[in-house]
Motif scaffolding. Structure first.
Motif, PDB file in Angstrom:
ATOM      1  N   GLU A   1     -51.354  10.357  33.306  1.00 50.64           N
ATOM      2  CA  GLU A   1     -50.649  10.477  34.584  1.00 50.64           C
ATOM      3  C   GLU A   1     -51.589  10.178  35.748  1.00 50.64           C
ATOM      4  OE1 GLU A   1     -48.797  14.305  35.035  1.00 50.64           O
ATOM      5  OE2 GLU A   1     -47.794  14.148  33.094  1.00 50.64           O
TER       6      GLU A   1
ATOM      7  N   THR B   1     -44.124  15.249  26.882  1.00 48.48           N
ATOM      8  CA  THR B   1     -44.531  16.460  26.173  1.00 48.48           C
ATOM      9  C   THR B   1     -45.427  16.089  24.997  1.00 48.48           C
ATOM     10  OG1 THR B   1     -42.655  16.381  24.656  1.00 48.48           O
ATOM     11  CG2 THR B   1     -42.330  17.570  26.754  1.00 48.48           C
ATOM     12  N   PRO B   2     -46.206  17.047  24.514  1.00 46.06           N
ATOM     13  CA  PRO B   2     -47.000  16.782  23.307  1.00 46.06           C
ATOM     14  C   PRO B   2     -46.112  16.331  22.140  1.00 46.06           C
ATOM     15  CG  PRO B   2     -47.838  18.732  24.383  1.00 46.06           C
ATOM     16  CD  PRO B   2     -46.571  18.342  25.110  1.00 46.06           C
TER      17      PRO B   2
ATOM     18  N   ILE C   1     -52.067  13.445  28.102  1.00 54.01           N
ATOM     19  CA  ILE C   1     -50.917  13.088  28.944  1.00 54.01           C
ATOM     20  C   ILE C   1     -51.278  13.254  30.420  1.00 54.01           C
ATOM     21  CG2 ILE C   1     -48.584  13.800  29.609  1.00 54.01           C
ATOM     22  CD1 ILE C   1     -48.195  14.460  26.533  1.00 54.01           C
ATOM     23  N   THR C   2     -51.944  14.355  30.755  1.00 52.54           N
ATOM     24  CA  THR C   2     -52.366  14.594  32.135  1.00 52.54           C
ATOM     25  C   THR C   2     -53.331  13.508  32.603  1.00 52.54           C
ATOM     26  OG1 THR C   2     -52.064  16.973  31.888  1.00 52.54           O
ATOM     27  CG2 THR C   2     -53.507  16.248  33.671  1.00 52.54           C
TER      28      THR C   2
ATOM     29  N   TRP D   1     -55.630   9.064  22.581  1.00 56.32           N
ATOM     30  CA  TRP D   1     -55.603   9.956  21.418  1.00 56.32           C
ATOM     31  C   TRP D   1     -56.220   9.266  20.202  1.00 56.32           C
ATOM     32  CZ3 TRP D   1     -54.359  14.967  20.615  1.00 56.32           C
ATOM     33  CH2 TRP D   1     -54.260  15.381  19.281  1.00 56.32           C
TER      34      TRP D   1
ATOM     35  N   GLU E   1     -43.529  18.792  36.767  1.00 57.38           N
ATOM     36  CA  GLU E   1     -43.456  18.824  35.307  1.00 57.38           C
ATOM     37  C   GLU E   1     -44.273  17.662  34.714  1.00 57.38           C
ATOM     38  OE1 GLU E   1     -41.775  20.944  33.107  1.00 57.38           O
ATOM     39  OE2 GLU E   1     -41.606  22.191  34.900  1.00 57.38           O
ATOM     40  N   PRO E   2     -44.879  17.846  33.546  1.00 59.82           N
ATOM     41  CA  PRO E   2     -45.577  16.730  32.897  1.00 59.82           C
ATOM     42  C   PRO E   2     -44.594  15.593  32.605  1.00 59.82           C
ATOM     43  CG  PRO E   2     -46.064  18.807  31.791  1.00 59.82           C
ATOM     44  CD  PRO E   2     -44.987  19.088  32.785  1.00 59.82           C
TER      45      PRO E   2
ATOM     46  N   ALA F   1     -51.599  17.503  25.576  1.00 62.27           N
ATOM     47  CA  ALA F   1     -51.273  17.747  26.983  1.00 62.27           C
ATOM     48  C   ALA F   1     -52.385  17.229  27.891  1.00 62.27           C
ATOM     49  CB  ALA F   1     -51.036  19.232  27.218  1.00 62.27           C
ATOM     50  N   GLU F   2     -53.625  17.377  27.446  1.00 60.62           N
ATOM     51  CA  GLU F   2     -54.773  16.882  28.207  1.00 60.62           C
ATOM     52  C   GLU F   2     -54.735  15.356  28.319  1.00 60.62           C
ATOM     53  OE1 GLU F   2     -59.341  16.799  27.018  1.00 60.62           O
ATOM     54  OE2 GLU F   2     -58.593  18.845  27.287  1.00 60.62           O
TER      55      GLU F   2
ATOM     56  N   GLU G   1     -51.411  20.466  20.407  1.00 55.80           N
ATOM     57  CA  GLU G   1     -50.651  20.436  21.656  1.00 55.80           C
ATOM     58  C   GLU G   1     -51.544  20.499  22.895  1.00 55.80           C
ATOM     59  OE1 GLU G   1     -47.128  22.675  22.013  1.00 55.80           O
ATOM     60  OE2 GLU G   1     -46.376  22.040  20.061  1.00 55.80           O
ATOM     61  N   ALA G   2     -52.613  21.268  22.856  1.00 54.67           N
ATOM     62  CA  ALA G   2     -53.497  21.382  24.019  1.00 54.67           C
ATOM     63  C   ALA G   2     -54.197  20.045  24.289  1.00 54.67           C
ATOM     64  CB  ALA G   2     -54.525  22.481  23.802  1.00 54.67           C
TER      65      ALA G   2
END
Length: 182
Positions: free
Chosen positions: A33, A7-8, A29-30, A136, A3-4, A26-27, A22-23
């Protein structure tokens, strides 16, 4: 796939934004990580049944590369019969002790184990949100070099906000693996 870590929506709240793509979130956040995993040299997420290949060091203790270790199912030396569970001891810090002597020097040791966090530690999640948040806020300043012929673009992690600060490195230090297991 794990799981990420965030979340966004959590990134939106962290950044105090009314809305967020959100896309793209998510990018970011990935990417955060990936940066954190690379720095820690740890997978972090829970993994069951991982086969870890080690090399015997001639000492009683050998270090598993991932932490925390949550279970050791078997230990096999040079492809022979697995050791009995009474012949070794392990702990959550990845220390595998041979109770009957030393690990044979240069022997191939295969350990079947579970490792990682089922619940991500809050400090790791916080650093993830901080790194994703910086990326971001400063996405366009990451350009370090650009060429026109054959189109070449180079990004600088320090400028994109993806580089970890000294403060973040101190927060993450307890989750990194030790130098002997690298």
């Amino acid at each position: 796939m794990a799981e990420p870590w965030a979340t966004p929506e959590e990134l939106r709240v962290h950044l105090r934004l009314p809305v967020i793509d959100e896309a793209q979130a998510a990018e970011k956040i990935t990417a955060a990580e990936t940066v954190i995993r690379g720095e820690l040299r740890q997978h972090i997420d829970a993994v069951a049944g991982a086969a870890v290949d080690l090399v015997g060091n001639g000492r009683r203790v050998i270090l598993l590369p991932e932490r925390p270790v949550t279970a050791v199912a078997s230990v096999v030396v040079d492809g022979h019969t697995p050791l009995l569970s009474t012949e070794y001891r392990w702990n959550r810090y990845g220390i595998l002790t041979h109770l009957g002597g030393c690990w044979p020097l240069d022997a191939a040791i295969t350990v079947l184990c579970d490792h990682g966090y089922t619940v991500l530690p809050a400090p790791v999640k916080q650093v993830c949100l901080q790194v994703a948040g910086r990326a971001w806020v400063r996405p366009s300043t990451g350009l370090a070099a650009e060429s026109l012929g054959d189109r070449s673009v180079t990004y600088d992690k320090d400028r994109t906000g993806e580089a970890l600060s000294d403060y973040e490195l101190r927060i993450l230090a307890p989750y990194a693996r030790g130098p002997e297991s690298r």
